[in-house]
Structures are given as C-alpha cells and as structure tokens.
Scaffold this active site. Structure first.
Site, short mmCIF file in Angstrom:
data_model
loop_
_atom_site.label_atom_id
_atom_site.label_comp_id
_atom_site.label_asym_id
_atom_site.label_seq_id
_atom_site.Cartn_x
_atom_site.Cartn_y
_atom_site.Cartn_z
CG ASN A 88 -82.64 58.38 42.25
OD1 ASN A 88 -83.71 58.28 42.21
ND2 ASN A 88 -82.26 59.75 41.74
CD1 TRP A 89 -82.49 51.91 40.55
CD2 TRP A 89 -84.49 51.13 40.82
NE1 TRP A 89 -82.26 50.75 41.22
CE2 TRP A 89 -83.39 50.08 41.27
CE3 TRP A 89 -85.96 50.56 40.71
CZ2 TRP A 89 -83.93 48.63 41.84
CZ3 TRP A 89 -86.05 49.08 40.96
CH2 TRP A 89 -84.98 48.30 41.65
CE LYS A 90 -80.65 59.95 38.27
NZ LYS A 90 -79.99 61.10 37.89
CG HIS A 93 -82.25 64.16 42.88
ND1 HIS A 93 -82.06 64.61 41.43
CD2 HIS A 93 -81.47 63.12 43.06
CE1 HIS A 93 -81.10 63.95 41.05
NE2 HIS A 93 -80.55 62.86 41.64
CD GLU A 153 -82.16 63.75 37.86
OE1 GLU A 153 -82.95 63.04 38.29
OE2 GLU A 153 -81.01 63.65 37.49
CD GLU A 159 -77.06 63.37 44.53
OE1 GLU A 159 -76.78 62.26 44.29
OE2 GLU A 159 -78.13 63.90 44.24
N GLY A 162 -74.81 62.42 36.79
CA GLY A 162 -75.19 61.76 35.27
C GLY A 162 -73.90 62.27 34.26
CB SER A 213 -70.19 60.58 38.11
OG SER A 213 -71.07 61.24 37.55
N GLY A 264 -77.03 57.08 41.18
CA GLY A 264 -78.12 57.16 40.05
C GLY A 264 -77.52 55.90 39.04
N GLY A 265 -76.96 56.40 37.82
CA GLY A 265 -76.73 55.52 36.85
C GLY A 265 -76.32 54.09 36.92
C1 PEP Z 1 -78.32 60.75 41.13
O1 PEP Z 1 -79.19 60.46 40.43
O2 PEP Z 1 -78.58 61.36 42.49
C2 PEP Z 1 -76.97 60.70 40.70
C3 PEP Z 1 -76.02 60.88 41.51
O3 PEP Z 1 -76.87 59.97 39.63
P1 PEP Z 1 -75.40 59.66 38.81
O4 PEP Z 1 -74.80 58.52 39.97
O5 PEP Z 1 -75.68 58.88 37.57
O6 PEP Z 1 -74.43 60.79 38.77
#
Ligand code: PEP
Length: 260
Positions: A12-14, A103, A105, A175, A181, A218, A239-240
């Site tokens: 997920n590039w956000k 999600h 966010e 999640e 993050g 993470s 994500g990251g």
């Molecule tokens: C996400 O954005 O769904 C996520 C899990 O981010 P990260 O891997 O950065 O925690």
C-alpha cells in the site's frame, strides 16, 4: 483443496509516488522478482494512488509481470454527483482487480464507518473486484481488553452484508492501528490468534477455508517469516516497506520461503 489460501503480499503506497516513480518501481520490482521461483510466488498486489493506476496497469501488461493492481479506496456507488470520488465501475473499466477498503487511515481521517466499508465491499464484489477489508483495534482499545470485540464488530459489519458465495473472494487484513507505521509489530502468535478469530467469524457465515486473512502493521523482511509461518496468516499488507522495490522484494522472498 490444495493451496486454497494462496499467500498474498500487498504493498500500500498510500499518498506516495508520481506516475514516473510508480512505473520505475514496477520495472525494478519485476527485474528482482524474475529471479525467484515463479511457482512459489505469492499474489503480489501493488496499491498505487489513483493517478498512477493506469500507468501501473499499462507497465505491468507491457512487462508481462504477474502483479495485481489495487486501488486504495473507492466510492460504493457506480456514478452520480459525488465530486472527487472514484467508483467501482471506473476501476473495473480500467481493469483494476483489487481494492483496499476501510484502511484505518480512511476510517480515521475520512470518516469511513463499518457501514460504508460494508457498502463498498458489496459494491466491489458486484464488479468482480477483490476487496481487502481492513480491520484493527486502536491502542487504547487493546489496552482496555477490547480487541476481540472491536474486530468482531468490524468483521461482522461486512459479513452480514455479503453472501456465503462471496466468502472465498474477500480478503481480510488484520491491521492493529498501533502497529501501522510505528515500527511496533504485533507479536506473531498474537497476530495469528486474531487472524484465527477472524476466520472463525467468517466460518459462521459459510465456508471460511478459502478466505485469506492477512496481517498488516510494520511488516518488514525480518519479521515476515515469523508472521507468515503462523497457521492463520496468509500474507501481509505492507505500507512503508513497500515503497522501495528492494525492501518489498525482501518481504516477497521471505514469504516464498515460508509458504513454499
Ligand atoms: C499500512 O499502511 O497498511 C501499513 C501496514 O503500513 P506499515 O507497513 O508502514 O505499518
């Protein structure tokens, strides 16, 4: 059924990457993935921002790469006076196969509720788009012993709105919000316990054997094996660590080792 729950690694590039950055990433990822054993590859899903969906699709087709493309959200209605929104009809028209829904966010900053997430899930399924439905508790909820109740409410809100025939087509991502993050990954046995609980809820609505349940929060190459080695975790929503091809392929490699 053998391999009924094919592993998934979704990035997920956000709100990151221009179209050029997105296609450069895809080319670089494909270069690295080609050296891996294709029989062991998980479903690799890339979730670019709306503006890069078409270029990523075109790039993947040109390369012949086995990557799937997901939008990061969508509206539930097909069309109408909803300025700025993107509909499932539009995503399907572009050939987009998957979509991330609910999600944290989106829930936190854009007022998405269990009800709207359920409506969007129904709409995605109607258009043949695989939804990755995100659920997860806040830190305060975990600390107050409310994790299971929160997950149950979020999962049931969706399950009550779809048919048993759709259960193999939905993907649910656990999640925990406090792990997104933050670099604070949920311990693998606890993540597995919650994923098993989610599968249990799914089983109350029909056959849960093919429903894939992912963990997100993470995820990095060095914790992928511990997480994906668990009985009820079928992959990761990343994500990251999905923003650089090198770190994303590191996770894919570890997933190949575990689920081979
Ligand atoms: C996400 O954005 O769904 C996520 C899990 O981010 P990260 O891997 O950065 O925690």
């Amino acid at each position: 059924m053998a391999n009924a729950r094919r592993p998934v690694i979704a990035g997920n590039w956000k709100m990151f990457k221009t179209t050029h950055e997105a296609t450069t990433f895809v080319e670089s990822l494909w270069q690295k993935v080609q050296s891996l054993n294709s029989a062991e590859l998980p479903d690799i899903v890339i979730c670019p921002p709306f503006t890069a969906l078409a270029s990523v699709q075109t790039c993947i087709a040109k390369l012949g790469a086995p990557f799937l493309v997901a939008a990061q959200t969508m509206e539930s209605r097909d069309n109408g006076a909803y300025t700025g929104e993107i509909s499932p009809l539009m995503l399907a028209d572009l050939g987009i196969q998957w979509v991330v829904l609910g999600h944290s966010e989106r829930r936190q900053y854009f007022n998405e509720t269990d009800e709207t997430v359920a409506q969007k899930t129904v709409a995605a399924l109607k258009h043949g788009i695989t939804p990755i439905v995100c659920v997860g508790e806040q830190l305060m909820e975990r600390e107050n012993g409310l994790t299971d109740a929160v997950i149950e409410q979020q999962v049931r809100a969706v399950l009550t709105q779809i048919s048993a025939a759709d259960l193999p087509s939905i993907v649910i991502a656990y999640e925990p919000v406090w792990a997104i993050g933050t670099g604070k990954v949920c311990e693998a046995p606890e993540a597995n316990r919650v994923c098993a609980l989610i599968r249990h809820f799914v089983s109350e609505y029909g056959d849960a054997k093919q429903t894939r349940v992912l963990y997100g929060g993470s995820v990095k190459a060095d914790n992928t094996q511990a997480l994906m080695g668990q009985s009820d975790i079928d992959g990761g929503l990343v994500g990251g660590a999905s923003l650089e091809a090198e770190s994303f392929v590191g996770i894919i490699k570890q997933a190949c080792l575990v689920k081979a």
